[in-house]
Design an enzyme around this catalytic site. Sequence first.
Site, short mmCIF file in Angstrom:
data_model
loop_
_atom_site.label_atom_id
_atom_site.label_comp_id
_atom_site.label_asym_id
_atom_site.label_seq_id
_atom_site.Cartn_x
_atom_site.Cartn_y
_atom_site.Cartn_z
N ARG A 1 0.90 -1.21 0.16
CA ARG A 1 0.12 0.18 0.10
C ARG A 1 1.04 1.04 -0.18
O ARG A 1 1.76 1.53 0.98
CB ARG A 1 -0.99 -0.11 1.24
CG ARG A 1 -0.17 -0.24 2.47
CD ARG A 1 -1.34 0.09 3.77
NE ARG A 1 -0.81 -0.32 4.88
CZ ARG A 1 0.15 0.42 5.80
NH1 ARG A 1 0.37 1.67 5.40
NH2 ARG A 1 0.57 0.03 6.97
N HIS B 1 -1.85 3.48 6.54
CA HIS B 1 -2.85 2.20 6.90
C HIS B 1 -4.21 2.75 6.89
O HIS B 1 -5.24 2.24 5.80
CB HIS B 1 -2.69 1.74 8.19
CG HIS B 1 -3.75 0.43 8.55
ND1 HIS B 1 -3.57 -0.72 8.20
CD2 HIS B 1 -4.60 0.65 9.43
CE1 HIS B 1 -4.73 -1.49 8.46
NE2 HIS B 1 -5.22 -0.58 9.45
N TYR C 1 7.33 4.28 10.34
CA TYR C 1 7.78 2.84 10.17
C TYR C 1 8.27 2.36 8.89
O TYR C 1 8.76 1.14 8.81
CB TYR C 1 6.63 1.79 10.86
CG TYR C 1 5.35 2.17 10.18
CD1 TYR C 1 5.15 1.50 9.10
CD2 TYR C 1 4.31 3.29 10.67
CE1 TYR C 1 3.73 1.52 8.38
CE2 TYR C 1 3.19 3.33 9.93
CZ TYR C 1 2.94 2.44 8.92
OH TYR C 1 1.77 2.41 8.35
#
Length: 369
Positions: free
Chosen positions: A268, A272, A282
Site C-alpha cells: 500500500r 494504513h 515505520y
Amino acid sequence: MQKMSKKIIDFEQLKEQCDEFETIKLLSEEGKIIDPEWQPDLSDEELIELFKQMLWSRTLDTRSTKLNRQGRLGFYAPTAGEEASQIASNFAMEKEDFVLPAYRDVPQLVQHGLPLYKAFLWSRGHVDGNKYPADFNALPPQIIIGAQYVQAAGVALGFKLKGQKNVAYTYTGDGGTSQGDFYEGINFAGAFQAPAVFIVQNNGFAISVPREKQTAAKTLAQKAVAAGIPGVQVDGMDALAVYEVTKAARDFAINGNGPVLIETLTYRYGPHTLSGDDPKRYRTKETDDFWREKDPLVRMRKFLIAKDLWSQEQEEKYVEEVKTEINEAIDKVENMPQQKISEYLKNTFEEVPANIQAAVEYYEAKEAK
C-alpha cells in the site's frame, strides 16, 4: 563416557521445508510476459476492461483521499498499490459468487455491483450504506480483523449444501493471519470441503508492524498447510498472475475440492488508514521506492501499449469519466437527509429499554423543531 543418541529428527531440515513456496509471476516490471509459451486467458477486450477497473480504483483512491481531507468523506483505508491484488482477483469471480470484504476492499465491492454512493455512505457512517438488495451477493466491509474469514466459511458451506456452483471469497491483510478467526475460517472450510477462496493481501505491514515481526512463518501461504488446504503465493503487483491464480482457485473450489488460500505480495503506497497513521514513522524511503518500481498500473499499462491496446489519450479520457462518476456519487450523498440521533438510538436495540426510549423521545422532540 556418555553415549550419544542417534539423531532421529532434523528440525533444521523440517524448518527449511516450510519455506518452499514459489512466488508465481507472469508479467515483468517492464510489462513483458516472462514465459513466452504462456498467454493470458483473456481476450483483448477483457484485458482492457481489467486495466480500466484498476485505473478506476487508483483514481477513486486519489479522489477519496482528497474528499477525506476536505471533511466530505469519513473512514478511509487507502488502496493505491493494491490494484492488481484487489481488482484482478475480483475480476476472476462471477456476479453470483459472494464477496466478504475487509475495510480496504471497497473497490472490489463496487466492481461486484455496489453503487458507489452506497460505498461513500458506508464511509460516512450512514446506516443506509449497509443496506444491500437481497440479490446482491456481498456483506458490508468487515471492521473486525479477520472476522470475514469465518463468515466466508459459512457462506461457502451454504453454497455446498445447496449444490450451487459458486464460491465465497474474502480478503484480509498480513496482520489478519495472526487472528484466531483466520485459522478458524480456513480450518472449518477445509474440514467441510466448502467452496471458498481466501485471499491474504500481504502488503508488508499490519498497520506499523512489519510482517516478519508478527509471525515466524516465512510465507503466509504456508499457513494453509495446517488446515489441510492448498496455499499459493503470487506476485500481488502482477495483475495477470493474480487473475490466473484466482481463476484456477475458483475452478478448483467449485469442482468440489474445497477451499484455497492465496497470498498476494503487494504494497500500500499510502498509510494504513487516514485516521492518524503516518507510514513515514515505520517505513523507509528505500522500501517505498522499491515497491514503486513494481507499480501494478505501470506494469499493465506497458503490456497493453506494447499490444497496441491502450494509449495516453484513452487513459486521459477514461480518467475524466471516472472523476465525473465520483463527483456525481459524492454529490448524491451530500444531498441526502442526514441521520438523526433518534435513528441511531432506534437502530441500536431490537427491544428498546425504557431509558433509551426516553432518549429517543427527547431527541425526536428536538429534531421536530
